[in-house]
Design a protein around this motif. Structure first.
Motif, PDB file in Angstrom:
ATOM      1  N   VAL A 227       0.852  -1.196   0.000  1.00 14.72           N
ATOM      2  CA  VAL A 227       0.000   0.000   0.000  1.00 14.72           C
ATOM      3  C   VAL A 227       0.886   1.244   0.000  1.00 14.72           C
ATOM      4  O   VAL A 227       1.852   1.327   0.746  1.00 14.72           O
ATOM      5  CB  VAL A 227      -0.943  -0.002   1.223  1.00 14.72           C
ATOM      6  N   LYS A 228       0.524   2.202  -0.845  1.00 13.09           N
ATOM      7  CA  LYS A 228       1.291   3.442  -0.955  1.00 13.09           C
ATOM      8  C   LYS A 228       0.443   4.619  -0.485  1.00 13.09           C
ATOM      9  O   LYS A 228      -0.767   4.503  -0.340  1.00 13.09           O
ATOM     10  CB  LYS A 228       1.721   3.646  -2.399  1.00 13.09           C
ATOM     11  N   GLU A 229       1.078   5.750  -0.282  1.00 12.40           N
ATOM     12  CA  GLU A 229       0.371   6.945   0.165  1.00 12.40           C
ATOM     13  C   GLU A 229      -0.743   7.289  -0.816  1.00 12.40           C
ATOM     14  O   GLU A 229      -0.551   7.283  -2.031  1.00 12.40           O
ATOM     15  CB  GLU A 229       1.335   8.121   0.271  1.00 12.40           C
ATOM     16  N   GLY A 230      -1.928   7.536  -0.267  1.00 15.00           N
ATOM     17  CA  GLY A 230      -3.094   7.872  -1.074  1.00 15.00           C
ATOM     18  C   GLY A 230      -3.946   6.664  -1.452  1.00 15.00           C
ATOM     19  O   GLY A 230      -5.064   6.825  -1.913  1.00 15.00           O
ATOM     20  N   ASP A 231      -3.436   5.446  -1.269  1.00 22.71           N
ATOM     21  CA  ASP A 231      -4.210   4.238  -1.565  1.00 22.71           C
ATOM     22  C   ASP A 231      -5.318   4.052  -0.534  1.00 22.71           C
ATOM     23  O   ASP A 231      -5.199   4.507   0.597  1.00 22.71           O
ATOM     24  CB  ASP A 231      -3.324   2.986  -1.549  1.00 22.71           C
ATOM     25  N   GLU A 232      -6.387   3.407  -0.945  1.00 26.02           N
ATOM     26  CA  GLU A 232      -7.495   3.099  -0.041  1.00 26.02           C
ATOM     27  C   GLU A 232      -7.610   1.595   0.138  1.00 26.02           C
ATOM     28  O   GLU A 232      -7.513   0.839  -0.832  1.00 26.02           O
ATOM     29  CB  GLU A 232      -8.806   3.644  -0.608  1.00 26.02           C
TER      30      GLU A 232
ATOM     31  N   GLU B  24      -3.415  -0.759  10.813  1.00 24.49           N
ATOM     32  CA  GLU B  24      -1.995  -0.610  11.105  1.00 24.49           C
ATOM     33  C   GLU B  24      -1.156  -0.626   9.826  1.00 24.49           C
ATOM     34  O   GLU B  24      -0.225   0.158   9.683  1.00 24.49           O
ATOM     35  CB  GLU B  24      -1.524  -1.713  12.050  1.00 24.49           C
ATOM     36  N   GLY B  25      -1.481  -1.509   8.926  1.00 23.11           N
ATOM     37  CA  GLY B  25      -0.756  -1.573   7.659  1.00 23.11           C
ATOM     38  C   GLY B  25      -0.909  -0.316   6.841  1.00 23.11           C
ATOM     39  O   GLY B  25       0.035   0.152   6.196  1.00 23.11           O
TER      40      GLY B  25
ATOM     41  N   GLY C 184       0.795   5.275   4.587  1.00 21.91           N
ATOM     42  CA  GLY C 184       0.085   6.451   4.083  1.00 21.91           C
ATOM     43  C   GLY C 184      -1.261   6.132   3.461  1.00 21.91           C
ATOM     44  O   GLY C 184      -1.959   7.006   2.988  1.00 21.91           O
ATOM     45  N   GLY C 185      -1.639   4.867   3.457  1.00 24.06           N
ATOM     46  CA  GLY C 185      -2.953   4.475   2.941  1.00 24.06           C
ATOM     47  C   GLY C 185      -4.016   4.717   3.983  1.00 24.06           C
ATOM     48  O   GLY C 185      -3.733   5.025   5.126  1.00 24.06           O
TER      49      GLY C 185
END
Length: 58
Positions: A26-31, A48-49, A54-55
């Motif tokens: 998961v990267k920043e901005g992912d849902e 937590e993940g 940033g997700g």
């Protein structure tokens, strides 16, 4: 990629998978989308993940 995870029980296993997958994929901005029927204990790993990467949980 194939992996096998051994855990004490279902909740522990789901939490481990959520945390490890979230931190690695998961990267920043992912849902991260889960259903309303998900138990609170199962959501913890995904939360937590997502936090570490940033997700966000939706």
């Amino acid at each position: 990629m194939e992996e096998i995870i051994f855990s004490r029980g279902r909740r522990s296993g789901v939490k481990t998978v959520g945390m490890r997958y979230g931190r690695g994929k998961v990267k920043e901005g992912d849902e991260i989308v889960i259903t309303e029927m998900e138990e609170d204990g199962n959501m913890m790993g995904w939360e937590e993940g997502g936090k570490g990467s940033g997700g966000r949980l939706k």
